[in-house]
Design an enzyme around this catalytic site. Structure first.
Site, short mmCIF file in Angstrom:
data_model
loop_
_atom_site.label_atom_id
_atom_site.label_comp_id
_atom_site.label_asym_id
_atom_site.label_seq_id
_atom_site.Cartn_x
_atom_site.Cartn_y
_atom_site.Cartn_z
N ALA A 2 0.97 -1.19 0.02
CA ALA A 2 0.07 0.05 -0.02
C ALA A 2 0.96 1.14 -0.11
CB ALA A 2 -0.92 0.11 1.25
N ALA A 46 5.01 -8.83 2.24
CA ALA A 46 6.21 -9.70 1.60
C ALA A 46 6.08 -11.04 2.11
CB ALA A 46 7.29 -9.31 2.27
N TRP A 47 4.98 -11.47 3.01
CA TRP A 47 4.55 -12.81 3.63
C TRP A 47 3.55 -13.36 2.63
CZ3 TRP A 47 4.67 -13.16 9.67
CH2 TRP A 47 5.92 -12.65 10.16
N GLY A 53 -0.25 -16.76 -1.29
CA GLY A 53 -1.10 -16.95 -2.35
C GLY A 53 -1.27 -16.13 -3.72
N GLU A 101 -8.94 -20.34 -5.13
CA GLU A 101 -8.69 -20.18 -3.93
C GLU A 101 -9.95 -20.34 -3.31
OE1 GLU A 101 -6.12 -17.12 -2.28
OE2 GLU A 101 -4.28 -18.22 -2.78
N HIS A 138 -7.59 -17.27 9.78
CA HIS A 138 -7.21 -18.15 8.85
C HIS A 138 -7.35 -19.52 9.24
CE1 HIS A 138 -5.01 -20.33 5.38
NE2 HIS A 138 -5.19 -19.09 4.82
N ARG A 177 -13.45 -18.67 4.33
CA ARG A 177 -12.57 -18.97 5.20
C ARG A 177 -13.36 -18.99 6.72
NH1 ARG A 177 -7.51 -15.05 3.75
NH2 ARG A 177 -6.80 -16.57 2.30
N HIS A 200 -5.87 -13.57 11.01
CA HIS A 200 -5.21 -13.26 9.66
C HIS A 200 -5.12 -11.99 9.02
CE1 HIS A 200 -2.97 -14.81 6.06
NE2 HIS A 200 -3.97 -14.51 5.55
N GLU A 253 -4.04 -2.42 4.51
CA GLU A 253 -4.99 -3.06 5.66
C GLU A 253 -5.44 -2.08 6.63
OE1 GLU A 253 -3.47 -7.05 6.57
OE2 GLU A 253 -4.54 -7.15 8.32
N ARG A 306 -13.24 -11.34 4.17
CA ARG A 306 -12.36 -11.00 3.34
C ARG A 306 -12.21 -12.23 2.33
NH1 ARG A 306 -6.29 -11.40 2.26
NH2 ARG A 306 -6.39 -12.88 3.55
C1 LIG Z 1 1.15 -14.79 6.06
C2 LIG Z 1 0.43 -13.97 5.26
C3 LIG Z 1 -0.13 -14.29 4.04
C4 LIG Z 1 -1.00 -13.46 3.15
N1 LIG Z 1 -1.37 -14.02 1.95
C5 LIG Z 1 -2.07 -13.04 1.15
C6 LIG Z 1 -2.24 -13.18 -0.18
O1 LIG Z 1 -1.66 -14.20 -0.71
N2 LIG Z 1 -2.92 -12.55 -0.89
C7 LIG Z 1 -3.33 -11.48 -0.44
O2 LIG Z 1 -4.11 -10.48 -0.96
N3 LIG Z 1 -3.28 -11.24 0.88
C8 LIG Z 1 -2.67 -12.00 1.62
N4 LIG Z 1 -2.27 -11.68 2.81
C9 LIG Z 1 -2.80 -10.24 3.40
C10 LIG Z 1 -1.90 -9.26 2.90
O3 LIG Z 1 -0.34 -9.73 2.95
C11 LIG Z 1 -1.85 -7.71 3.72
O4 LIG Z 1 -3.38 -7.66 4.03
C12 LIG Z 1 -1.28 -6.67 2.82
O5 LIG Z 1 0.00 -7.07 2.43
C13 LIG Z 1 -1.32 -5.35 3.80
O6 LIG Z 1 -0.43 -4.47 3.06
P1 LIG Z 1 -0.04 -3.05 3.78
O7 LIG Z 1 0.89 -2.48 2.77
O8 LIG Z 1 -1.39 -2.46 4.23
O9 LIG Z 1 0.48 -3.31 5.18
P2 LIG Z 1 2.00 -4.21 5.48
O10 LIG Z 1 2.51 -4.91 4.05
O11 LIG Z 1 1.80 -5.03 6.46
O12 LIG Z 1 3.13 -2.92 5.59
C14 LIG Z 1 2.93 -2.30 6.81
C15 LIG Z 1 4.20 -1.15 6.76
O13 LIG Z 1 3.93 -0.25 7.71
C16 LIG Z 1 5.15 -0.16 8.49
N5 LIG Z 1 4.61 0.54 9.73
C17 LIG Z 1 3.90 0.14 10.76
N6 LIG Z 1 3.77 0.96 11.76
C18 LIG Z 1 4.39 2.03 11.60
C19 LIG Z 1 4.96 3.14 12.21
N7 LIG Z 1 4.42 3.15 13.42
N8 LIG Z 1 5.79 3.67 11.65
C20 LIG Z 1 6.53 3.27 10.54
N9 LIG Z 1 6.22 2.43 9.94
C21 LIG Z 1 5.20 1.59 10.33
C22 LIG Z 1 5.58 -1.38 8.59
O14 LIG Z 1 6.88 -1.55 8.90
C23 LIG Z 1 5.37 -1.97 7.12
O15 LIG Z 1 6.40 -1.42 6.26
C24 LIG Z 1 -1.51 -12.45 3.92
C25 LIG Z 1 -0.90 -11.88 5.02
C26 LIG Z 1 -0.14 -12.82 5.79
C27 LIG Z 1 0.36 -12.27 7.08
#
Ligand SMILES: Cc1cc2nc3c(=O)[nH]c(=O)nc-3n(C[C@H](O)[C@H](O)[C@H](O)COP(=O)(O)OP(=O)(O)OC[C@H]3O[C@@H](n4cnc5c(N)ncnc54)[C@H](O)[C@@H]3O)c2cc1C
Length: 482
Positions: free
Chosen positions: A13, A41-42, A45, A111, A226, A265, A322, A346, A357
């Protein structure tokens, strides 16, 4: 109005927001190295998009709405699912090497909850591949100033309640960055529960920080479980991707199948939970899948780290938190109710997921909402507008807990929150237990983990119906229907 936009977080995001803002100036603040320490990065799917010849965004939208128990926002669902095929193609354009079939078309996985093969993926390490490609791309973009190992402590607002800056902390100490436009991309809150698949840093800090300056928050009780987290005592729990079940892995309770593994799920999680409550051992059986280790190398490695074999062992599983459907409420441009503050990925509550979801919809949401915020924030700058035409309603004043200074979280408080939420806000919930949790957490709201824990439990207590990912065993609507 010439100060750069500040983006906080470098999952998909935050990276997508920075991508959209460039070449205008953006300061990308992130707690770890760029793209690291992220749920993005985790992801194993992949990313859902109607790319198959037998598919259509309308079908993707229908599956999304159904999985969300009919509680999703139809406009949001339709907007995001329509954009999905283009998102995948743009990711290809920056070097994401999605798996292909021999004819060159995308190799789309199936899925749970999807009526078509719809998941574009890079083996079973999709999130790592997409995040790495996007992080590398963002580093090359003009106007992007990356501040790694820097944490957001709190948002600053002016007398009118509009964003005026951020207070951050790094090896240089605490400092204030003045900014009229801040995009929160801080990820989820799964680590507030004892059983989670999320990075342990996913403690909902963005929700706390936004809530303290009066941002509207919604649906925090809607937490997705999950069904197949590997239950071998690790924290966080390794995830056994849904794609394993899509490929034919079965769920067994004391050796017998008990559920259609491809149901959404919530259905599978509730079925697993029931079996565990009955005292049975639940396991995932992927032993019969051809070439399972080479098809799912990342999962095989996670399983091996736990001393088990994906191709030879039954894998003990249990539901784990999850994903958070709730969060900071935003409109279609990712604007929150606080002028100058956007929320993406998220941490945001967009209405895409409704009460639950659909698998692989959140990487998609992260890219779409990140980009929408980036474009909007830049457009705001071009127009030098002081207006904030957000359509999000103001927050409930009862849930805003201002603090004079920044709040972090204390490990002891976090441990208490994890225990209380796990007991009260699991797959099965009950009013009296929730009320007790709300009362205990109310004393901890000076701490960010305590504050978000209180918000979750309070929201769960106030929403008495079984919907989406959880079941209220004292659900009065069910009793009335019986
Ligand atoms: C194991 C796992 C498997 C998944 N598999 C899938 C999949 O296959 N397909 C799918 O669509 N979704 C999947 N999801 C869900 C999906 O990965 C997440 O919903 C999505 O990546 C969220 O992206 P994001 O950029 O919002 O947050 P994130 O990728 O979690 O990034 C959050 C960022 O904010 C930073 N941050 C947080 N607080 C602070 C702060 N106070 N100051 C500075 N930085 C901060 C963190 O360091 C990080 O850089 C999975 C989730 C998990 C845990």
């Amino acid at each position: 109005m010439n100060a750069p936009v500040v983006v906080v977080g470098s999952g998909l995001a935050g990276l997508s927001a920075a991508w959209a803002i460039s070449p205008a100036d953006v300061v990308l603040v992130t707690a770890n190295a760029l793209g690291e320490g992220t749920a993005s990065a985790w992801a194993q799917g992949g990313i859902a998009a109607a790319l198959g010849a037998d598919d259509h965004p309308g079908l993707h939208a229908r599956d999304t709405f159904t999985a969300g128990a009919g509680a999703g926002d139809l406009d949001t669902i339709s907007r995001i699912t329509n954009l999905a095929p283009g998102v995948v193609r743009e990711l290809v354009s920056i070097g994401v090497d999605f798996d292909r079939r021999v004819d060159g078309s995308f190799d789309l996985a199936l899925e749970g909850g999807h009526g078509r093969n719809r998941i574009a993926h890079v083996g079973d390490r999709s999130g790592a591949a997409i995040t790495a490609a996007l992080a590398a791309h963002v580093r090359t973009l003009p106007g992007v100033h990356v501040r790694e190992h820097t944490e957001l402590l709190r948002l600053l607002v002016d007398d009118l309640g509009a964003v005026s800056g951020v207070e951050v902390s790094s090896a240089r100490g605490a400092e204030v960055i003045e900014a009229r436009r801040v995009i929160l991309a801080t990820g989820g809150l799964g680590a507030l529960f004892a059983h989670t698949t999320n990075p342990l840093s996913a403690t909902g800090r963005g929700i706390a920080i936004a809530g303290r300056v009066g941002a509207r928050l919604d649906d925090l009780h809607l937490v997705q479980f999950h069904p197949t987290a590997l239950d071998v005592g690790l924290d966080p729990m390794p995830l056994l991707t849904e794609a394993l079940r899509g490929a034919g892995a079965t769920l067994l309770a004391d050796g017998r199948r008990f559920v259609d593994e491809l149901r959404p799920r919530d259905v599978v999680s509730a079925a697993v939970w029931d079996q565990l409550q009955e005292g049975r051992k639940v396991s995932l059986d992927a032993r019969g899948l051809p070439e399972v280790t080479s098809r799912f190398p990342r999962v095989a490695a996670l399983v091996a780290q736990a001393g088990l074999s994906l191709s030879e062992d039954l894998l003990p599983v249990r539901p784990a938190v999850h994903y958070s459907m709730g969060g900071v409420t935003v409109d279609e441009c990712s604007r929150t109710s606080v002028p100058g503050l956007w929320a993406v990925g998220e941490v945001a509550r967009t209405g895409l997921h409704g009460a639950n979801r659909l698998a692989s919809n959140s990487l998609l949401e992260a890219v779409v909402t990140g980009r929408a915020a980036g474009l909007d924030a830049t457009d705001q700058e071009q127009r030098e507008s002081q207006l904030w035409p957000a359509v999000v309603a103001p927050a409930d004043p009862l849930i805003i807990k201002h603090l004079d200074g920044p709040a972090g979280h204390d490990d002891q408080v976090l441990a208490t929150v994890r225990a209380l939420l796990t007991k009260s806000c699991g797959v099965l919930r009950e009013g009296e237990e929730l009320f007790a949790a709300v009362e205990q957490l109310a004393d901890l709201t000076d701490d960010n983990a305590g504050y978000v824990g209180w918000l979750i439990a309070r929201s769960a207590f106030l929403h008495g119906a079984s919907i989406g990912a959880h079941r209220r065993i004292d659900d009065r609507t069910l009793a009335g229907a019986a």
